[in-house]
Design a protein around this motif. Structure first.
Motif, PDB file in Angstrom:
ATOM      1  N   LEU A 191       0.805  -1.215   0.000  1.00 50.61           N
ATOM      2  CA  LEU A 191       0.000   0.000   0.000  1.00 50.61           C
ATOM      3  C   LEU A 191       0.846   1.276   0.000  1.00 50.61           C
ATOM      4  CD1 LEU A 191      -2.675  -1.112   2.632  1.00 50.61           C
ATOM      5  CD2 LEU A 191      -2.706  -1.440   0.146  1.00 50.61           C
ATOM      6  N   ASP A 192       2.131   1.128  -0.264  1.00 49.76           N
ATOM      7  CA  ASP A 192       3.060   2.258  -0.218  1.00 49.76           C
ATOM      8  C   ASP A 192       3.908   2.225  -1.483  1.00 49.76           C
ATOM      9  OD1 ASP A 192       4.190   4.087   2.366  1.00 49.76           O
ATOM     10  OD2 ASP A 192       5.565   3.856   0.682  1.00 49.76           O
ATOM     11  N   THR A 193       4.449   3.373  -1.860  1.00 51.78           N
ATOM     12  CA  THR A 193       5.285   3.428  -3.060  1.00 51.78           C
ATOM     13  C   THR A 193       6.730   3.008  -2.788  1.00 51.78           C
ATOM     14  OG1 THR A 193       5.901   4.832  -4.931  1.00 51.78           O
ATOM     15  CG2 THR A 193       5.998   5.835  -2.756  1.00 51.78           C
ATOM     16  N   HIS A 194       7.088   2.837  -1.495  1.00 47.02           N
ATOM     17  CA  HIS A 194       8.473   2.543  -1.130  1.00 47.02           C
ATOM     18  C   HIS A 194       8.696   1.064  -0.831  1.00 47.02           C
ATOM     19  CE1 HIS A 194       7.860   6.844  -0.117  1.00 47.02           C
ATOM     20  NE2 HIS A 194       9.077   6.955  -0.609  1.00 47.02           N
ATOM     21  N   TRP A 195       9.982   0.712  -0.716  1.00 45.83           N
ATOM     22  CA  TRP A 195      10.292  -0.642  -0.280  1.00 45.83           C
ATOM     23  C   TRP A 195      10.015  -0.781   1.212  1.00 45.83           C
ATOM     24  CZ3 TRP A 195      16.112  -0.316  -2.010  1.00 45.83           C
ATOM     25  CH2 TRP A 195      16.753   0.716  -1.314  1.00 45.83           C
TER      26      TRP A 195
END
Length: 332
Positions: A201-205
């Protein structure tokens, strides 16, 4: 039975209006909710004086938006309906993929890197690298792939046949120019076959993905490899989920390792973006001195006159979608 249903329907339809009129929504646990609006700062927006002028309708719109009961609940339910049932997003910045995976839209619809951009980026990186070497330090560029480059199987079906090669094209150019860099796309794609390395649900690792990348960074610096121990799950909110108003938590992964016996002397100067926030804790744990600067605010060339404070390592990290930001420094 029909009468009960009819009455219940009328009550449900009319309840928000009734509550709005009586300002019940302005109280939470018996206390006045203080929100700045068109009135005094920190005060509740009052019901506007009725007069048929444009200003009245502006105030009325603000009043209803502020005081409409159950507003947050209804917005949340609408967002859940879009994401969970319709597999869509009312926010153009967020794309809903397969199995509920969320993506930043700009990473999916970005344009191809031009030859001029590739030349400007690689030339600047080479210029910084040469200067770092002249100062007696070790240079390294960390090129992080976007989530869409790793989770291609989770993109919406309509994008399955699209070819997006910016990472590979840039990687080939850096290799051709002899730039010291860490390429992570294939490495993280392979790790993804075993475990999640980016957040759903996040754009990051996630922390596990960052830990794996940190291990590759140490290897590129010719330092000791990190232990590849087990991982455990933890809960987090995703930035893309918040952008949709869903506010949903996800379970993702972090390494279960002891780094107390991993220590390196020497000073690291790290230029990082939002992905680098996941790397910083590992740098701080194993290096004796770490000086960090956000690359969106500070040019890596600003400290070259004093050889980056006699650093032993000068590291520049940036994610795939932001690679053209480096062109802002080409006139330094």
């Amino acid at each position: 039975m029909k009468k009960i249903v009819s009455v219940a329907f009328v009550v449900l339809i009319g309840l928000p209006l009734i509550v709005t009129v009586f300002n019940w929504s302005s109280f939470t646990d018996g206390e006045l909710k203080e929100k700045p609006g068109l009135g005094e700062e920190g005060s509740r927006i009052p019901f506007p004086e009725v007069h048929l002028t444009p200003k009245f309708f502006v105030h009325m719109d603000a009043y209803v938006s502020e005081n409409f009961p159950f507003r947050d609940v209804l917005v949340h339910m609408n967002a859940l309906r879009d994401v969970k049932l319709l597999k869509s997003s009312f926010n153009n910045d967020v794309l809903v993929g397969k199995d509920g995976y969320l993506f930043l839209s700009e990473t999916v619809s970005g344009s191809d890197l031009s030859e001029d951009e590739l030349y400007g980026i690689s030339s600047w990186l080479k210029k910084v690298e040469d200067r770092v070497v002249a100062c007696g330090a070790k240079p390294l560029f960390i090129f992080i792939p976007d989530k869409r480059s790793i989770y291609e199987d989770k993109l919406p079906g309509r994008l399955e046949d699209e070819i997006y090669l910016n990472y590979e094209v840039a990687e080939a150019r850096f290799d051709e120019e002899g730039i010291e860099f860490v390429a992570l796309k294939e490495f993280l794609k392979e790790a993804y076959n075993v475990s999640e390395v980016y957040s759903k649900l996040d754009t990051h690792w996630n922390r596990y993905g960052a830990y794996l990348a940190f291990g590759r960074i140490l290897e590129a610096l010719n330092l000791k490899s990190l232990p590849q121990d087990d991982f455990q799950d933890y809960e987090r909110y995703g930035d893309l989920s918040r952008m949709l108003g869903v506010g949903e938590k996800e379970v993702t992964y972090e390494p279960q390792v002891d780094l107390s016996g991993v220590n390196f002397s020497g000073k690291v100067v790290l230029y990082y973006d939002s992905f680098g926030l996941g790397l910083l804790p590992f740098f701080d744990q194993v290096f004796s001195k770490v000086e960090s600067h956000h690359i969106m605010d500070v040019s890596p060339y600003d400290l070259e006159r004093n050889c980056w404070g006699r650093a032993d390592y000068v590291i520049i990290e940036i994610v795939e979608r932001a690679i053209t930001h480096l062109l802002n420094f080409t006139n330094d």
